[in-house]
Scaffold this motif. Structure first.
Motif, PDB file in Angstrom:
ATOM      1  N   SER A 151       0.959  -1.173   0.125  1.00 29.27           N
ATOM      2  CA  SER A 151      -0.095  -0.028   0.084  1.00 29.27           C
ATOM      3  C   SER A 151       0.988   1.234  -0.059  1.00 29.27           C
ATOM      4  CB  SER A 151      -0.911  -0.099   1.190  1.00 29.27           C
ATOM      5  OG  SER A 151      -0.174   0.032   2.334  1.00 29.27           O
ATOM      6  N   THR A 152       2.033   1.336   0.789  1.00 30.61           N
ATOM      7  CA  THR A 152       2.851   2.288   0.703  1.00 30.61           C
ATOM      8  C   THR A 152       3.573   2.672  -0.727  1.00 30.61           C
ATOM      9  OG1 THR A 152       4.768   1.008   1.457  1.00 30.61           O
ATOM     10  CG2 THR A 152       3.559   2.246   2.978  1.00 30.61           C
ATOM     11  N   ILE A 153       3.502   1.577  -1.465  1.00 35.25           N
ATOM     12  CA  ILE A 153       4.148   1.498  -2.833  1.00 35.25           C
ATOM     13  C   ILE A 153       3.042   2.157  -3.870  1.00 35.25           C
ATOM     14  CG2 ILE A 153       4.871   0.228  -4.934  1.00 35.25           C
ATOM     15  CD1 ILE A 153       6.409  -1.623  -3.089  1.00 35.25           C
ATOM     16  N   ARG A 161       0.660   4.298  -2.757  1.00 38.11           N
ATOM     17  CA  ARG A 161       0.523   5.717  -2.572  1.00 38.11           C
ATOM     18  C   ARG A 161       1.716   6.445  -2.972  1.00 38.11           C
ATOM     19  NH1 ARG A 161      -0.467   4.876   3.940  1.00 38.11           N
ATOM     20  NH2 ARG A 161      -2.482   3.627   3.940  1.00 38.11           N
ATOM     21  N   ARG A 162       2.830   5.955  -3.044  1.00 37.92           N
ATOM     22  CA  ARG A 162       4.047   6.867  -3.471  1.00 37.92           C
ATOM     23  C   ARG A 162       3.747   6.795  -4.998  1.00 37.92           C
ATOM     24  NH1 ARG A 162       9.395   4.412  -0.710  1.00 37.92           N
ATOM     25  NH2 ARG A 162       8.797   5.177   1.439  1.00 37.92           N
ATOM     26  N   ALA A 163       3.269   5.791  -5.855  1.00 39.58           N
ATOM     27  CA  ALA A 163       3.097   5.810  -7.031  1.00 39.58           C
ATOM     28  C   ALA A 163       1.938   6.938  -7.453  1.00 39.58           C
ATOM     29  CB  ALA A 163       2.687   4.635  -7.725  1.00 39.58           C
ATOM     30  N   GLY A 207       1.100   9.368  -5.708  1.00 35.63           N
ATOM     31  CA  GLY A 207       1.643  10.924  -5.338  1.00 35.63           C
ATOM     32  C   GLY A 207       2.421  11.180  -6.407  1.00 35.63           C
ATOM     33  N   ALA A 208       3.288  10.563  -7.153  1.00 34.53           N
ATOM     34  CA  ALA A 208       4.110  10.885  -8.178  1.00 34.53           C
ATOM     35  C   ALA A 208       3.372  11.077  -9.500  1.00 34.53           C
ATOM     36  CB  ALA A 208       4.970   9.397  -8.277  1.00 34.53           C
ATOM     37  N   THR A 213       1.789  14.499  -8.872  1.00 31.16           N
ATOM     38  CA  THR A 213       3.090  15.803  -9.207  1.00 31.16           C
ATOM     39  C   THR A 213       3.286  15.923 -10.722  1.00 31.16           C
ATOM     40  OG1 THR A 213       4.069  14.950  -7.071  1.00 31.16           O
ATOM     41  CG2 THR A 213       5.345  16.318  -8.623  1.00 31.16           C
TER      42      THR A 213
END
Length: 128
Positions: free
Chosen positions: A2-4, A6-8, A10-11, A14
């Protein structure tokens, strides 16, 4: 995982924001450029006044025509009067030159020793 995700996510946000920002900057640039060019094309210089040159430009006038010098009526008598006159300073210079020549002749007749003695001797000037 799930952190991966979330980071994807977010990227991607951006990247999409930066794309939107860059595209809007390009649109703004074109808009500003178009407004600028429109104002330049619409500008009309104010008409110059008909008497705007007054005070800036001098009026030209021809110089006066020179006159020929007038010849003296009795040229022969003036030339003879000039020839007969003798300047005062010229006679004084001639007298000084003749005394210097006389002194120079005395020095050169005696040779090198007489010349050196004359150079070393003190000069006495006569007062007139």
């Amino acid at each position: 995982m799930s952190t991966i995700l979330r980071r994807a996510a977010g990227a991607t946000r951006t990247v999409s924001c930066s794309r939107a920002f860059s595209s809007s900057a390009a649109a703004r640039k074109d808009l500003v450029q178009e407004l600028y060019l429109k104002e330049i094309k619409a500008y009309k210089a104010p008409p110059a006044a008909k008497d705007a040159h007054v005070g800036m430009v001098k009026s030209y006038s021809l110089p006066p025509v020179p006159k020929a010098p007038a010849l003296p009526t009795d040229l022969a008598s003036e030339l003879s009067a000039y020839d007969s006159s003798e300047p005062v300073q010229a006679t004084e210079k001639a007298a000084a030159a003749s005394s210097a020549d006389h002194h120079h002749a005395e020095i050169t007749d005696g040779g090198a020793e007489a010349f050196l003695e004359a150079c070393e001797a003190t000069v006495h000037e006569e007062l007139h």
